[in-house]
Design a protein around this motif. Structure first.
Motif, PDB file in Angstrom:
ATOM      1  N   LYS A   5     -50.173  -9.247 -34.679  1.00  0.00           N
ATOM      2  CA  LYS A   5     -51.471  -9.205 -34.027  1.00  0.00           C
ATOM      3  C   LYS A   5     -52.483 -10.016 -34.823  1.00  0.00           C
ATOM      4  O   LYS A   5     -52.663  -9.805 -36.015  1.00  0.00           O
ATOM      5  CB  LYS A   5     -51.942  -7.762 -33.897  1.00  0.00           C
ATOM      6  CG  LYS A   5     -53.306  -7.633 -33.243  1.00  0.00           C
ATOM      7  CD  LYS A   5     -53.707  -6.191 -33.164  1.00  0.00           C
ATOM      8  CE  LYS A   5     -55.101  -6.052 -32.554  1.00  0.00           C
ATOM      9  NZ  LYS A   5     -55.527  -4.649 -32.478  1.00  0.00           N
ATOM     10  N   LEU A   6     -53.096 -10.955 -34.149  1.00  0.00           N
ATOM     11  CA  LEU A   6     -54.066 -11.819 -34.800  1.00  0.00           C
ATOM     12  C   LEU A   6     -55.368 -11.783 -34.037  1.00  0.00           C
ATOM     13  O   LEU A   6     -55.393 -11.721 -32.815  1.00  0.00           O
ATOM     14  CB  LEU A   6     -53.565 -13.263 -34.862  1.00  0.00           C
ATOM     15  CG  LEU A   6     -52.310 -13.503 -35.718  1.00  0.00           C
ATOM     16  CD1 LEU A   6     -51.854 -14.946 -35.546  1.00  0.00           C
ATOM     17  CD2 LEU A   6     -52.565 -13.178 -37.178  1.00  0.00           C
ATOM     18  N   LYS A   7     -56.433 -11.827 -34.735  1.00  0.00           N
ATOM     19  CA  LYS A   7     -57.754 -11.892 -34.137  1.00  0.00           C
ATOM     20  C   LYS A   7     -58.411 -13.200 -34.533  1.00  0.00           C
ATOM     21  O   LYS A   7     -58.119 -13.738 -35.595  1.00  0.00           O
ATOM     22  CB  LYS A   7     -58.626 -10.715 -34.607  1.00  0.00           C
ATOM     23  CG  LYS A   7     -58.113  -9.368 -34.159  1.00  0.00           C
ATOM     24  CD  LYS A   7     -59.069  -8.269 -34.614  1.00  0.00           C
ATOM     25  CE  LYS A   7     -58.563  -6.907 -34.135  1.00  0.00           C
ATOM     26  NZ  LYS A   7     -59.472  -5.814 -34.565  1.00  0.00           N
ATOM     27  N   PRO A   8     -59.249 -13.690 -33.675  1.00  0.00           N
ATOM     28  CA  PRO A   8     -59.919 -14.947 -34.030  1.00  0.00           C
ATOM     29  C   PRO A   8     -60.723 -14.782 -35.300  1.00  0.00           C
ATOM     30  O   PRO A   8     -61.576 -13.901 -35.406  1.00  0.00           O
ATOM     31  CB  PRO A   8     -60.812 -15.225 -32.815  1.00  0.00           C
ATOM     32  CG  PRO A   8     -60.921 -13.943 -32.092  1.00  0.00           C
ATOM     33  CD  PRO A   8     -59.695 -13.162 -32.382  1.00  0.00           C
ATOM     34  N   GLN A   9     -60.377 -15.597 -36.275  1.00  0.00           N
ATOM     35  CA  GLN A   9     -61.067 -15.537 -37.554  1.00  0.00           C
ATOM     36  C   GLN A   9     -61.557 -16.928 -37.905  1.00  0.00           C
ATOM     37  O   GLN A   9     -61.025 -17.927 -37.453  1.00  0.00           O
ATOM     38  CB  GLN A   9     -60.123 -15.018 -38.645  1.00  0.00           C
ATOM     39  CG  GLN A   9     -59.668 -13.568 -38.411  1.00  0.00           C
ATOM     40  CD  GLN A   9     -58.713 -13.103 -39.492  1.00  0.00           C
ATOM     41  OE1 GLN A   9     -58.222 -13.902 -40.288  1.00  0.00           O
ATOM     42  NE2 GLN A   9     -58.458 -11.817 -39.532  1.00  0.00           N
ATOM     43  N   LEU A  55     -63.236 -24.880 -26.735  1.00  0.00           N
ATOM     44  CA  LEU A  55     -62.014 -24.449 -26.079  1.00  0.00           C
ATOM     45  C   LEU A  55     -61.422 -23.217 -26.747  1.00  0.00           C
ATOM     46  O   LEU A  55     -60.934 -22.296 -26.073  1.00  0.00           O
ATOM     47  CB  LEU A  55     -60.983 -25.588 -26.082  1.00  0.00           C
ATOM     48  CG  LEU A  55     -61.285 -26.765 -25.156  1.00  0.00           C
ATOM     49  CD1 LEU A  55     -60.243 -27.861 -25.342  1.00  0.00           C
ATOM     50  CD2 LEU A  55     -61.324 -26.312 -23.706  1.00  0.00           C
ATOM     51  N   ASP A  56     -61.461 -23.170 -28.060  1.00  0.00           N
ATOM     52  CA  ASP A  56     -60.955 -22.002 -28.777  1.00  0.00           C
ATOM     53  C   ASP A  56     -61.755 -20.750 -28.420  1.00  0.00           C
ATOM     54  O   ASP A  56     -61.199 -19.677 -28.192  1.00  0.00           O
ATOM     55  CB  ASP A  56     -61.008 -22.261 -30.281  1.00  0.00           C
ATOM     56  CG  ASP A  56     -60.456 -21.090 -31.073  1.00  0.00           C
ATOM     57  OD1 ASP A  56     -59.228 -20.874 -31.041  1.00  0.00           O
ATOM     58  OD2 ASP A  56     -61.266 -20.385 -31.721  1.00  0.00           O
ATOM     59  N   ASN A  57     -63.065 -20.895 -28.331  1.00  0.00           N
ATOM     60  CA  ASN A  57     -63.904 -19.750 -27.964  1.00  0.00           C
ATOM     61  C   ASN A  57     -63.681 -19.334 -26.514  1.00  0.00           C
ATOM     62  O   ASN A  57     -63.747 -18.141 -26.187  1.00  0.00           O
ATOM     63  CB  ASN A  57     -65.379 -20.084 -28.192  1.00  0.00           C
ATOM     64  CG  ASN A  57     -65.738 -20.157 -29.665  1.00  0.00           C
ATOM     65  OD1 ASN A  57     -65.079 -19.549 -30.503  1.00  0.00           O
ATOM     66  ND2 ASN A  57     -66.774 -20.906 -29.994  1.00  0.00           N
ATOM     67  N   LEU A  58     -63.417 -20.300 -25.635  1.00  0.00           N
ATOM     68  CA  LEU A  58     -63.109 -19.969 -24.248  1.00  0.00           C
ATOM     69  C   LEU A  58     -61.812 -19.170 -24.151  1.00  0.00           C
ATOM     70  O   LEU A  58     -61.717 -18.204 -23.372  1.00  0.00           O
ATOM     71  CB  LEU A  58     -62.987 -21.245 -23.415  1.00  0.00           C
ATOM     72  CG  LEU A  58     -64.289 -21.937 -23.015  1.00  0.00           C
ATOM     73  CD1 LEU A  58     -64.002 -23.251 -22.295  1.00  0.00           C
ATOM     74  CD2 LEU A  58     -65.141 -21.029 -22.136  1.00  0.00           C
ATOM     75  N   GLN A  59     -60.820 -19.535 -24.944  1.00  0.00           N
ATOM     76  CA  GLN A  59     -59.573 -18.780 -24.959  1.00  0.00           C
ATOM     77  C   GLN A  59     -59.796 -17.351 -25.445  1.00  0.00           C
ATOM     78  O   GLN A  59     -59.268 -16.398 -24.870  1.00  0.00           O
ATOM     79  CB  GLN A  59     -58.543 -19.482 -25.845  1.00  0.00           C
ATOM     80  CG  GLN A  59     -57.985 -20.754 -25.252  1.00  0.00           C
ATOM     81  CD  GLN A  59     -56.939 -21.375 -26.139  1.00  0.00           C
ATOM     82  OE1 GLN A  59     -57.268 -22.013 -27.143  1.00  0.00           O
ATOM     83  NE2 GLN A  59     -55.680 -21.190 -25.784  1.00  0.00           N
ATOM     84  N   SER A  76     -54.298 -16.995 -28.068  1.00  0.00           N
ATOM     85  CA  SER A  76     -54.076 -18.319 -27.480  1.00  0.00           C
ATOM     86  C   SER A  76     -52.750 -18.417 -26.740  1.00  0.00           C
ATOM     87  O   SER A  76     -52.565 -19.339 -25.932  1.00  0.00           O
ATOM     88  CB  SER A  76     -54.124 -19.391 -28.573  1.00  0.00           C
ATOM     89  OG  SER A  76     -53.083 -19.188 -29.516  1.00  0.00           O
ATOM     90  N   SER A  77     -51.827 -17.490 -26.978  1.00  0.00           N
ATOM     91  CA  SER A  77     -50.505 -17.588 -26.372  1.00  0.00           C
ATOM     92  C   SER A  77     -50.531 -17.349 -24.869  1.00  0.00           C
ATOM     93  O   SER A  77     -49.684 -17.864 -24.150  1.00  0.00           O
ATOM     94  CB  SER A  77     -49.540 -16.602 -27.041  1.00  0.00           C
ATOM     95  OG  SER A  77     -49.982 -15.264 -26.825  1.00  0.00           O
ATOM     96  N   HIS A  78     -51.476 -16.571 -24.368  1.00  0.00           N
ATOM     97  CA  HIS A  78     -51.543 -16.309 -22.934  1.00  0.00           C
ATOM     98  C   HIS A  78     -52.775 -16.958 -22.286  1.00  0.00           C
ATOM     99  O   HIS A  78     -53.165 -16.577 -21.190  1.00  0.00           O
ATOM    100  CB  HIS A  78     -51.530 -14.800 -22.654  1.00  0.00           C
ATOM    101  CG  HIS A  78     -52.495 -14.015 -23.493  1.00  0.00           C
ATOM    102  ND1 HIS A  78     -53.849 -14.116 -23.389  1.00  0.00           N
ATOM    103  CD2 HIS A  78     -52.255 -13.113 -24.485  1.00  0.00           C
ATOM    104  CE1 HIS A  78     -54.424 -13.316 -24.255  1.00  0.00           C
ATOM    105  NE2 HIS A  78     -53.488 -12.690 -24.939  1.00  0.00           N
TER     106      HIS A  78
END
Length: 278
Positions: A5-9, A55-59, A76-78
């Motif tokens: 499990k990863l969270k945007p960091q 784009l990263d923030n949109l994901q 980002s995987s889904h």
């Protein structure tokens, strides 16, 4: 293997600080009266970085809205479809823009490339090969591509009067230090310099965009058949009379219906006696 499990960091300086150069540059140049795309060249890398961060923030936002942030895989995987959709949109607009530039705005390149053919055609160009030839431009001075398009060193670009009242560019001096020598009659105030112009009577050829409107300094030379004759013409998109979106992006079968074209001409003086031309 299942990803952890990863969270945007984000480690390092905040995004706004990293992109501050882009904000400052944009604020400075977008408030100037004269704007050109080349002014944005120094911040192109920051524009790409800004797009990647967006784009990263949109994901991450999509994952949060769809309640998928608590899964055991990276957000980002889904949401990779967002990247694919954006790349597809960007590629489509880029191809459309490229076709628009080729179809609507390439006339100046074709016109100046045609000068070499004209110089070799003795039925058109009847001056002696030793004569110096003046190719004149008025309102179309800023679309002159490069001196490399002139057939040889005896062909020269000259300016005639137009509605433009700023300082016109001048050729480099010959010699190894030509790019360092300041041409005469220049100033740093963008003020018009009368010494940069020649009398139209000295022009052998004239490059002009044949618009529907005219003025005393910018007449429709193609209509002055007693003084000029059109020897080459190419279609050029008329911005003022074309659809705002379609003049920038090409859509097959649709652009043709909503875009208007005018002629980009090479005109030759009807004064055929070379002794009257300087």
């Amino acid at each position: 293997m299942m990803m952890k499990k990863l969270k945007p960091q984000h480690s390092g300086p905040p995004h706004f600080l990293v992109l501050s150069g882009l904000y400052i540059w944009t604020a400075i140049f977008f408030t100037r009266p004269h704007k050109e795309e080349r002014f944005m060249f120094p911040v192109y890398p920051l524009i790409c970085l800004s797009a990647a961060i967006t784009l990263d923030n949109l994901q991450a936002l999509y994952s949060k809205i769809m309640k998928r942030a608590d899964t055991k895989v990276h957000y980002s995987s889904h949401s990779s479809w967002i990247i694919i959709a954006c790349l597809f949109l960007f590629s489509s607009l880029s191809v459309s823009r490229t076709f628009c530039l080729i179809k609507g705005y390439r006339a100046p390149l074709d016109v100046y490339a045609e000068l070499s053919n004209i110089s070799e055609n003795r039925e058109i160009h009847r001056l002696a090969t030793s004569k110096h030839v003046n190719v004149c431009v008025g309102k179309e001075w800023y679309r002159f591509t490069s001196s490399f398009f002139l057939p040889n060193e005896r062909w020269h670009l000259r300016y005639i009067r137009s509605e433009f009242k700023g300082l016109l560019p001048q050729p480099y001096k010959s010699g190894s230090d030509g790019t360092r020598v300041l041409p005469p009659y220049m100033n740093d105030m963008n003020q018009d310099e009368p010494m940069h112009y020649v009398d139209i009577q000295h022009c052998h050829y004239l490059i002009d965009l044949d618009l529907n409107q005219e003025s005393p300094l910018e007449p429709r030379y193609s209509q002055k058949t007693d003084q000029w004759k059109v020897i080459t013409e190419y279609k050029y998109l008329d911005n003022a009379r074309s659809h705002r979106f379609l003049r920038a992006f090409y859509i097959p079968f649709i652009s043709e219906k909503h875009c208007m074209y005018v002629n980009y001409n090479i005109l030759q003086t009807t004064r055929t006696k070379s002794k009257n031309l300087k």
